[in-house]
Design a protein around this motif. Structure first.
Motif, PDB file in Angstrom:
ATOM      1  N   UNK A 150       1.810 -10.271 -13.702  1.00 41.04           N
ATOM      2  CA  UNK A 150       0.574  -9.661 -13.219  1.00 41.04           C
ATOM      3  C   UNK A 150       0.829  -8.550 -12.190  1.00 41.04           C
ATOM      4  N   UNK A 151       1.824  -8.743 -11.349  1.00 40.66           N
ATOM      5  CA  UNK A 151       2.104  -7.764 -10.296  1.00 40.66           C
ATOM      6  C   UNK A 151       3.042  -6.647 -10.737  1.00 40.66           C
ATOM      7  N   UNK A 152       3.725  -6.825 -11.874  1.00 41.80           N
ATOM      8  CA  UNK A 152       4.717  -5.848 -12.325  1.00 41.80           C
ATOM      9  C   UNK A 152       4.175  -4.417 -12.411  1.00 41.80           C
ATOM     10  N   UNK A 153       2.972  -4.194 -12.967  1.00 34.05           N
ATOM     11  CA  UNK A 153       2.495  -2.806 -13.057  1.00 34.05           C
ATOM     12  C   UNK A 153       2.280  -2.141 -11.691  1.00 34.05           C
ATOM     13  N   UNK A 154       2.014  -2.936 -10.667  1.00 34.49           N
ATOM     14  CA  UNK A 154       1.716  -2.381  -9.345  1.00 34.49           C
ATOM     15  C   UNK A 154       2.928  -2.372  -8.423  1.00 34.49           C
ATOM     16  N   UNK A 155       3.831  -3.333  -8.624  1.00 35.13           N
ATOM     17  CA  UNK A 155       4.890  -3.546  -7.636  1.00 35.13           C
ATOM     18  C   UNK A 155       6.264  -3.107  -8.105  1.00 35.13           C
ATOM     19  N   UNK A 157       7.955  -0.364  -7.942  1.00 35.02           N
ATOM     20  CA  UNK A 157       8.755   0.404  -6.994  1.00 35.02           C
ATOM     21  C   UNK A 157       8.838  -0.213  -5.612  1.00 35.02           C
ATOM     22  N   UNK A 158       8.212  -1.351  -5.431  1.00 36.17           N
ATOM     23  CA  UNK A 158       8.225  -1.993  -4.112  1.00 36.17           C
ATOM     24  C   UNK A 158       9.595  -2.579  -3.816  1.00 36.17           C
ATOM     25  N   UNK A 159       9.955  -2.639  -2.539  1.00 34.89           N
ATOM     26  CA  UNK A 159      11.189  -3.350  -2.176  1.00 34.89           C
ATOM     27  C   UNK A 159      11.028  -4.839  -2.488  1.00 34.89           C
ATOM     28  N   UNK A 160      12.123  -5.523  -2.828  1.00 31.70           N
ATOM     29  CA  UNK A 160      12.037  -6.958  -3.187  1.00 31.70           C
ATOM     30  C   UNK A 160      11.344  -7.812  -2.124  1.00 31.70           C
ATOM     31  N   UNK A 161      11.576  -7.514  -0.856  1.00 30.72           N
ATOM     32  CA  UNK A 161      10.961  -8.315   0.211  1.00 30.72           C
ATOM     33  C   UNK A 161       9.440  -8.226   0.139  1.00 30.72           C
ATOM     34  N   UNK A 162       8.908  -7.044  -0.107  1.00 29.52           N
ATOM     35  CA  UNK A 162       7.460  -6.871  -0.201  1.00 29.52           C
ATOM     36  C   UNK A 162       6.900  -7.579  -1.432  1.00 29.52           C
ATOM     37  N   UNK A 163       7.619  -7.490  -2.566  1.00 31.79           N
ATOM     38  CA  UNK A 163       7.170  -8.194  -3.783  1.00 31.79           C
ATOM     39  C   UNK A 163       7.117  -9.696  -3.552  1.00 31.79           C
ATOM     40  N   UNK A 164       8.161 -10.242  -2.936  1.00 30.53           N
ATOM     41  CA  UNK A 164       8.207 -11.680  -2.665  1.00 30.53           C
ATOM     42  C   UNK A 164       7.123 -12.064  -1.666  1.00 30.53           C
ATOM     43  N   UNK A 165       6.900 -11.240  -0.658  1.00 32.95           N
ATOM     44  CA  UNK A 165       5.859 -11.504   0.330  1.00 32.95           C
ATOM     45  C   UNK A 165       4.493 -11.614  -0.338  1.00 32.95           C
ATOM     46  N   UNK A 166       4.138 -10.640  -1.156  1.00 32.33           N
ATOM     47  CA  UNK A 166       2.833 -10.651  -1.830  1.00 32.33           C
ATOM     48  C   UNK A 166       2.732 -11.846  -2.782  1.00 32.33           C
TER      49      UNK A 166
END
Length: 193
Positions: A150-155, A157-166
């Motif tokens: 679900x988050x792949x289209x939005x995240x 380019x995000x750093x891994x820490x931000x992806x894991x945080x969300x």
């Protein structure tokens, strides 16, 4: 009118209160409004971490409130607002049980305090840790997989820490208040066998 937490419960750390109440099936709409009013009131108190409710059968309502500490919970339980809220439903609900739980293991093991003990009821024992871990994994894996897609289209380019945080910010309340209680009920026989 409110139940206080037993002194054996640690004073620091989050605390979940699980309350079972009974209402007549024809009072479902009134009960929903009453539960919503209580939750709306509780969330205005310092230390409030969340609330939820589920039904079992036509009459039993199971409500959960989670607070950051015993002191925060005591403030809510002793508040004039909560006392008036409980009085408002005196003719609507019958109080059945209150349990105070700490930690994730609270979904599985016996409560640390119980204000109402059913006559002749045996105190349940916690299932083995490997069974607890298996049930947690059964809830965690699909949640983690779904959030990844679900988050792949939005995240992307995000750093891994931000992806894991969300992901964890979304997954934790979902797991705690919805999926773990459901999976625990689904596997109750296996867990207690």
């Amino acid at each position: 009118m409110g139940n206080t937490v037993d002194d054996t419960i640690a004073a620091d750390g989050p605390l979940t209160v699980a309350i079972t109440r009974r209402a007549a099936p024809e009072d479902e709409l009134l009960m929903q409004a009453w539960v919503h009013a209580g939750t709306s009131m509780a969330e205005r108190f310092d230390g409030f971490l969340g609330a939820g409710w589920v039904r079992s059968g036509a009459e039993d309502w199971h409500m959960l409130y989670r607070f950051a500490s015993r002191a925060h919970l005591d403030t809510w339980e002793r508040s004039p607002e909560r006392i008036r809220w409980l009085r408002a439903a005196a003719d609507l609900v019958e109080h059945r049980r209150t349990e105070y739980r700490t930690g994730i293991e609270g979904w599985f093991d016996e409560p640390t305090s119980r204000s109402v003990q059913e006559p002749g009821a045996a105190v349940p024992t916690a299932p083995p840790r490997w069974k607890q871990a298996s049930v947690i994994w059964l809830a965690f894996f699909p949640t983690s997989l779904a959030l990844t897609y679900l988050l792949m289209p939005f995240s992307g380019g995000w750093p891994p820490v931000l992806r894991v945080l969300v992901t964890t910010l979304v997954a934790t309340p979902w797991m705690t208040y919805v999926l773990l209680p459901f999976v625990t009920r689904l596997f109750r026989r296996w867990l207690s066998g």
